[in-house]
Design a protein around this motif. Structure first.
Motif, PDB file in Angstrom:
ATOM      1  N   GLU A  93     -35.618  -3.970 -19.910  1.00 15.07           N
ATOM      2  CA  GLU A  93     -35.850  -4.415 -18.539  1.00 15.07           C
ATOM      3  C   GLU A  93     -36.190  -5.901 -18.481  1.00 15.07           C
ATOM      4  OE1 GLU A  93     -36.680  -0.109 -19.050  1.00 15.07           O
ATOM      5  OE2 GLU A  93     -37.345  -1.937 -20.064  1.00 15.07           O
ATOM      6  N   LEU A 107     -37.945  -3.986 -11.586  1.00 17.39           N
ATOM      7  CA  LEU A 107     -37.834  -3.259 -12.848  1.00 17.39           C
ATOM      8  C   LEU A 107     -37.235  -1.886 -12.576  1.00 17.39           C
ATOM      9  CD1 LEU A 107     -41.429  -3.983 -14.179  1.00 17.39           C
ATOM     10  CD2 LEU A 107     -39.345  -4.869 -15.218  1.00 17.39           C
ATOM     11  N   ALA A 109     -36.284   2.002 -13.727  1.00 16.10           N
ATOM     12  CA  ALA A 109     -36.846   3.047 -14.587  1.00 16.10           C
ATOM     13  C   ALA A 109     -35.931   4.259 -14.561  1.00 16.10           C
ATOM     14  CB  ALA A 109     -38.236   3.437 -14.084  1.00 16.10           C
ATOM     15  N   SER A 145     -42.726   7.095 -21.394  1.00 15.65           N
ATOM     16  CA  SER A 145     -41.634   7.174 -20.434  1.00 15.65           C
ATOM     17  C   SER A 145     -41.767   8.436 -19.584  1.00 15.65           C
ATOM     18  CB  SER A 145     -40.288   7.168 -21.162  1.00 15.65           C
ATOM     19  OG  SER A 145     -39.221   7.258 -20.235  1.00 15.65           O
ATOM     20  N   MET A 186     -44.378   7.836 -17.164  1.00  9.23           N
ATOM     21  CA  MET A 186     -44.038   6.577 -16.506  1.00  9.23           C
ATOM     22  C   MET A 186     -45.091   5.500 -16.734  1.00  9.23           C
ATOM     23  SD  MET A 186     -41.712   7.355 -13.139  1.00  9.23           S
ATOM     24  CE  MET A 186     -41.103   5.649 -13.178  1.00  9.23           C
ATOM     25  N   LYS A 208     -43.463   2.256 -17.684  1.00  6.94           N
ATOM     26  CA  LYS A 208     -43.078   1.336 -16.620  1.00  6.94           C
ATOM     27  C   LYS A 208     -44.291   0.595 -16.076  1.00  6.94           C
ATOM     28  CE  LYS A 208     -39.616   1.483 -16.491  1.00  6.94           C
ATOM     29  NZ  LYS A 208     -38.578   0.766 -17.254  1.00  6.94           N
ATOM     30  N   GLU A 247     -44.914  -2.151 -18.417  1.00  2.31           N
ATOM     31  CA  GLU A 247     -43.880  -3.171 -18.220  1.00  2.31           C
ATOM     32  C   GLU A 247     -44.154  -4.008 -16.974  1.00  2.31           C
ATOM     33  OE1 GLU A 247     -40.118  -1.200 -18.223  1.00  2.31           O
ATOM     34  OE2 GLU A 247     -40.262  -0.633 -20.339  1.00  2.31           O
ATOM     35  N   ILE A 273     -40.727  -1.627  -8.664  1.00  5.88           N
ATOM     36  CA  ILE A 273     -40.164  -0.646  -9.594  1.00  5.88           C
ATOM     37  C   ILE A 273     -39.227   0.273  -8.821  1.00  5.88           C
ATOM     38  CG2 ILE A 273     -40.699   1.337 -11.085  1.00  5.88           C
ATOM     39  CD1 ILE A 273     -43.372  -0.062 -11.736  1.00  5.88           C
ATOM     40  N   SER A 275     -32.362  -4.157 -14.875  1.00  2.00           N
ATOM     41  CA  SER A 275     -33.324  -4.735 -13.935  1.00  2.00           C
ATOM     42  C   SER A 275     -32.585  -5.749 -13.071  1.00  2.00           C
ATOM     43  CB  SER A 275     -34.527  -5.377 -14.641  1.00  2.00           C
ATOM     44  OG  SER A 275     -35.484  -4.388 -14.985  1.00  2.00           O
ATOM     45  N   LEU A 307     -48.302   4.746 -12.701  1.00  3.59           N
ATOM     46  CA  LEU A 307     -47.812   3.538 -12.030  1.00  3.59           C
ATOM     47  C   LEU A 307     -48.896   2.928 -11.155  1.00  3.59           C
ATOM     48  CD1 LEU A 307     -44.254   4.790 -11.012  1.00  3.59           C
ATOM     49  CD2 LEU A 307     -44.827   3.196 -12.845  1.00  3.59           C
TER      50      LEU A 307
END
Length: 384
Positions: free
Chosen positions: A153, A174, A176, A213, A216, A219, A222, A239, A249, A309
């Motif tokens: 990403e 980004l 996902a 992952s 999440m 993410k 990230e 996201i 991305s 997130l």
């Protein structure tokens, strides 16, 4: 014009990123000379890699495996080392390029060693920026090191981000995949096994990042990483779930243009970009066939099912030691889940409880980072 050979150090050579890096190195022997490689405990793979690529130094993180490494490399000219000091030595070795692929906060110290000698850092370790973002980026600037993102990403954003017109960028997005549990209900998630959580539909990754992952959290980390990599406001990082993992991305500009980097989900593509930068090199990644794919879909992430997130964004907004606490607690919780000690939904619960229990204090030094990391890990260990 003859090809100039780059000396490369691979911190974390036995993991997924490390193996893919060595795959590319093996395909282009005139481009690279391996200076040093490291592993945590996989001494057999490390020794095999050392025998094939003949680095000057091989380091095993677990000191108890040092004798085994020495035994397997007996009769070669390869130096052996172990433990945290050995990892620091690997980072300090005189290579032009360092692939920083050690998973977790353990990668911070050896990567900083490479930064302090002004090397080009291909950064695959999220935790350097999540746990110590301000300190790490300051060291990069002060030592005139070059930082190249390897996450697919961030690599995608880097490739379409106009650093000469930062003021003309409205936001970065980004993407996902949503992971293996994207469509699972909370009730179904409650019963998820480690085997199900690591079964990513698109990417081949290690167990820890695969679980990240699935929650999440990957993410979320990230998101924090992107803030330190790119000169944009926190509110300008979004996201978007894209299950096919084709668009890696996007960057949106003030004129309405949205630039995207696309490709098949193969980590050798962003790794190759970092290895050859500022040029391009050939990589064996499967070529993108949009006609065969036929359809690309998108959806907003569901933070009620994936609270990682929300916690990541709140930690970024809170600043100070909050991201360090978030990362440390997550590493402990994921390990507990993989070991069968807790359920899948307990991962985020432990992280949130740790964030509530540990005071958020200012981070002024690397020692502060390690201190807060230790406190957060101890707190998370006692939960669940």
């Amino acid at each position: 014009m003859p090809i100039k050979t780059k000396r490369i150090t691979i911190l974390g050579s036995t993991g997924s990123i490390g193996k893919n890096t060595l795959d590319l190195v093996a395909r282009t022997p005139d481009m690279f000379k391996v200076e040093a490689i490291t592993a945590n405990r996989d001494v057999n793979t490390l020794a095999q890699q050392a025998q094939e690529f003949k680095p000057k130094l091989a380091v095993i993180g677990d000191k108890s495996l040092y004798k085994e490494l020495k035994l397997q490399l007996k009769g070669t000219a390869i130096e052996c080392a172990a433990g945290s000091e050995g990892l620091k030595e690997a980072g300090a070795r005189p290579s032009e390029l360092v692939m920083a692929a050690i998973v977790g906060a353990a990668g911070l110290t050896p990567t900083l060693e490479a930064v302090r000698r002004g090397a080009t850092i291909a950064l695959a370790n999220k935790e350097c920026l999540v746990s110590a973002g301000e300190i790490f980026t300051r060291e990069v600037i002060e030592n005139r090191a070059t930082l190249l993102p390897v996450d697919s990403e961030h690599s995608a954003i880097y490739q379409v981000f106009d650093f000469d017109q930062v003021e003309r960028i409205e936001r970065i997005i980004l993407t996902a995949s949503g992971g293996p549990l994207r469509t699972f209900s909370l009730e179904k998630m409650r019963k998820v096994t480690p085997e199900e959580a690591v079964a990513h539909p698109n990417w081949k990754m290690g167990a820890k990042i695969s679980v990240d992952s699935a929650t999440m959290m990957n993410k979320g980390l990230e998101l924090i990483e992107a803030y330190y990599l790119f000169p944009v406001k926190k509110s300008a990082i979004d996201i978007l779930v894209h299950p096919q993992s084709v668009i890696h991305s996007l960057v949106e500009y003030v004129d309405g243009s949205v630039l995207a980097q696309m490709g098949t989900p193969d980590m050798r593509t962003p790794i190759a970009f970092a290895l050859a930068w500022p040029k391009r090199m050939s990589a064996p990644s499967p070529r993108l066939d949009l006609n065969k794919i036929g359809q690309l879909t998108f959806e907003n992430p569901d933070e009620s099912r994936f609270p990682a997130l929300r916690m990541a964004r709140e930690s970024l907004d809170a600043g100070a030691s909050a991201p360090t606490i978030l990362n440390a607690a997550n590493e402990i919780a994921v390990r507990k889940f993989l070991d069968g000690e807790i359920g899948f939904l307990d991962i985020c619960q432990i992280v949130e409880q740790t964030l509530e229990k540990v005071d958020n204090i200012s981070i002024n030094s690397l020692e502060d980072v390690f201190s807060m990391d230790k406190i957060a890990r101890h707190t998370a260990e006692r939960l669940g």
